[in-house]
Design a protein around this motif. Sequence first.
Motif, PDB file in Angstrom:
ATOM      1  N   ASN A 156     102.338  15.222  70.010  1.00 21.34           N
ATOM      2  CA  ASN A 156     102.214  15.140  71.463  1.00 21.34           C
ATOM      3  C   ASN A 156     100.884  15.721  71.892  1.00 21.34           C
ATOM      4  O   ASN A 156     100.284  16.514  71.189  1.00 21.34           O
ATOM      5  CB  ASN A 156     103.314  15.976  72.151  1.00 21.34           C
ATOM      6  N   SER A 157     100.460  15.371  73.112  1.00 23.34           N
ATOM      7  CA  SER A 157      99.298  16.042  73.699  1.00 23.34           C
ATOM      8  C   SER A 157      99.634  16.402  75.138  1.00 23.34           C
ATOM      9  O   SER A 157     100.500  15.794  75.759  1.00 23.34           O
ATOM     10  CB  SER A 157      98.066  15.140  73.637  1.00 23.34           C
ATOM     11  N   TRP A 158      98.950  17.438  75.622  1.00 25.21           N
ATOM     12  CA  TRP A 158      99.188  17.886  76.994  1.00 25.21           C
ATOM     13  C   TRP A 158      98.000  18.703  77.495  1.00 25.21           C
ATOM     14  O   TRP A 158      97.091  19.023  76.718  1.00 25.21           O
ATOM     15  CB  TRP A 158     100.505  18.663  77.121  1.00 25.21           C
ATOM     16  N   GLN A 198      94.721  18.482  75.264  1.00 25.42           N
ATOM     17  CA  GLN A 198      93.900  17.290  75.515  1.00 25.42           C
ATOM     18  C   GLN A 198      92.414  17.649  75.525  1.00 25.42           C
ATOM     19  O   GLN A 198      91.575  16.771  75.335  1.00 25.42           O
ATOM     20  CB  GLN A 198      94.333  16.625  76.826  1.00 25.42           C
ATOM     21  N   ALA A 211     102.068  20.192  69.877  1.00 22.69           N
ATOM     22  CA  ALA A 211     101.654  19.995  71.263  1.00 22.69           C
ATOM     23  C   ALA A 211     100.155  20.261  71.265  1.00 22.69           C
ATOM     24  O   ALA A 211      99.718  21.412  71.222  1.00 22.69           O
ATOM     25  CB  ALA A 211     102.389  20.958  72.190  1.00 22.69           C
ATOM     26  N   LEU A 212      99.391  19.186  71.275  1.00 29.69           N
ATOM     27  CA  LEU A 212      97.932  19.292  71.126  1.00 29.69           C
ATOM     28  C   LEU A 212      97.269  19.394  72.491  1.00 29.69           C
ATOM     29  O   LEU A 212      97.639  18.664  73.417  1.00 29.69           O
ATOM     30  CB  LEU A 212      97.397  18.041  70.414  1.00 29.69           C
ATOM     31  N   ALA A 222      97.486  21.797  78.088  1.00 37.18           N
ATOM     32  CA  ALA A 222      97.847  23.204  77.874  1.00 37.18           C
ATOM     33  C   ALA A 222      97.443  23.548  76.448  1.00 37.18           C
ATOM     34  O   ALA A 222      97.004  22.674  75.690  1.00 37.18           O
ATOM     35  CB  ALA A 222      99.342  23.402  78.114  1.00 37.18           C
ATOM     36  N   PRO A 223      97.585  24.816  76.057  1.00 43.54           N
ATOM     37  CA  PRO A 223      97.107  25.184  74.714  1.00 43.54           C
ATOM     38  C   PRO A 223      97.958  24.616  73.577  1.00 43.54           C
ATOM     39  O   PRO A 223      99.077  24.133  73.787  1.00 43.54           O
ATOM     40  CB  PRO A 223      97.182  26.723  74.737  1.00 43.54           C
ATOM     41  N   LEU A 224      97.418  24.733  72.387  1.00 39.62           N
ATOM     42  CA  LEU A 224      98.076  24.247  71.177  1.00 39.62           C
ATOM     43  C   LEU A 224      99.356  25.021  70.870  1.00 39.62           C
ATOM     44  O   LEU A 224      99.371  26.249  70.898  1.00 39.62           O
ATOM     45  CB  LEU A 224      97.111  24.397  69.987  1.00 39.62           C
ATOM     46  N   THR A 266      90.774  15.832  70.265  1.00 40.20           N
ATOM     47  CA  THR A 266      92.192  16.111  70.006  1.00 40.20           C
ATOM     48  C   THR A 266      92.613  15.549  68.647  1.00 40.20           C
ATOM     49  O   THR A 266      93.315  16.207  67.875  1.00 40.20           O
ATOM     50  CB  THR A 266      93.047  15.504  71.133  1.00 40.20           C
ATOM     51  N   ARG A 267      92.153  14.327  68.349  1.00 38.16           N
ATOM     52  CA  ARG A 267      92.491  13.711  67.070  1.00 38.16           C
ATOM     53  C   ARG A 267      91.921  14.511  65.899  1.00 38.16           C
ATOM     54  O   ARG A 267      92.596  14.739  64.878  1.00 38.16           O
ATOM     55  CB  ARG A 267      91.957  12.275  67.052  1.00 38.16           C
TER      56      ARG A 267
END
Lengths: 313, 313
Positions: B129-131, B92, B89-90, B133-135, B101-102
Amino acid sequence: MNGEFEYIAWLCERTRPDPRMLLGPGDDAAVLRPPQRALLATTDMLMDGVDFHLAEVGGVRAGRKALAANLSDLAAMAAHPYAALVSLALPQHPPIPGLSTRQLAEEIDTGIRTLAEAFDLPIVGGDTNSWAAPLAINITLLGEADERGYVTRGGAQAGDWIFVTGPLGGSILGKHLDFVPRVREALALLAAAPLHAMCDISDGLAADLFHILEQSRCSAVLRAQDIPIAPAAVTLSQQTGRSPLEHALQDGEDFELIFTLAPDQAQRLLDHPPIPHLTPIGVCLPDLPPTLWLELPDGRRQPLPPRGWSHPM
Amino acid sequence: MNGEFEYIAWLCERTRPDPRMLLGPGDDAAVLRPPQRALLATTDMLMDGVDFHLAEVGGVRAGRKALAANLSDLAAMAAHPYAALVSLALPQHPPIPGLSTRQLAEEIDTGIRTLAEAFDLPIVGGDTNSWAAPLAINITLLGEADERGYVTRGGAQAGDWIFVTGPLGGSILGKHLDFVPRVREALALLAAAPLHAMCDISDGLAADLFHILEQSRCSAVLRAQDIPIAPAAVTLSQQTGRSPLEHALQDGEDFELIFTLAPDQAQRLLDHPPIPHLTPIGVCLPDLPPTLWLELPDGRRQPLPPRGWSHPM
């Protein structure tokens, strides 16, 4: 003793014996009897605000969806569920008034466990954490190949017919939470016919079919009037102004299966359908690079962009 | 095409063939050759702000730690790494100026993959995934039992000697990020002697030994002057005002192994130690309920509370 370990003890009590599980939750790792056939493994992380809105759907449905999405990935390979591991990043302040972190964890477990029992799937381990951020649920699902083998995205051939297992579009109105993963349907199909390629619809029909085309190195044309459209796609269309067909082609998370097989086998399958709602929607073409076309009722073909949901990076 | 799928394509290109991996990343599930002996499975979710501070340590060390913690769980069972799946969960907006992010995803992958290669471990799948919120990084690690079997927390017996594999305490000063998981050491120990019980130190020596006592239904006494104290425990002690011994007993994430075995085998192990830093620190007692004692240099015993890190719930 405190929150995390009491919860793990509660989980251990809920765990029933299973012949596949030699050692269950509560040690550093679970120990499983090795499967006799190929071992499949898939993992999915679902996050509050992305895959569900916890404050709206609650922990039970969030947990259920997390396992259902994983089961759908196994269904896409026509494999048998074997064991699951569940990791939670729990919010220290759940966005549901009056609900404690521990209660949220129990709700999520109930959602997961109820679906797991329906698919005869033991939950063999996991990791429970809390933090000052939204809920994330990660499930890893192990599977065992069927005696007939497994189905990848890479086996489609020019001439293959393309099927879907149900009506599409508008999943966001509810189906994305409450769908039944097509595990049994996939195995019934594999028992009935040699499937060439398969995947589940998580990103959208066009996007996921394009994954098959890329892996199989072929193209395809879909017949617009044959795409089965869900009532929810019609309802959603009235809100968005986009056509029901567009929703059926591009909405994510329908979690139906797309598969291809040879024309003679396809005809046999239609003569004796092993599951309801089987719908042929197009054919594979030899052209390269992989391209997806939509054939309109008047016979014209237009390119169908493989748009669908994807995480921005 | 876009961020997520381009990244997955990049991951697939980095994936090397492995005899255990029949089908690697890029389909709905990975397909593995089933292990011949028992299949082990463990999963760990690590989160920014809890298990590491991303802005301080960067993606490479965060990713490395996520896999190292999982490898430590397999080491605790004395099992061989078999395959790993990685979910991200990356954020953004990564908390590192100028890092996309990448780029963060690639850093994490580099940290994971470098350690995986050192342990001959294929990364067979995952979910990206990305969101907002933190990693969060979730890794599921599969293992195969050694031909000699596997070691649980539940086999300690009264009279057993208790060992640790290295000096303890103060891990937060750096070791918790850069430790080498004791996979090879565990296998060397199992080859040298019949181990009764084992676990790794993630919550703290006292807390993790107490896990063994609970599962094994016995008690134990540790000799205060025999606990090996890491230099970092002394350094940390100067900041906290707590004694170096307290840090050695209660600090989490040392990721050394605690194990027990019969006295005659213990003596043999000390005569021909298969690994360095082996230290006997106490013995198991028959008393119930399970209780942990600390024996002071003057011979007095005091109860040792099994305190350690735990997630509040």
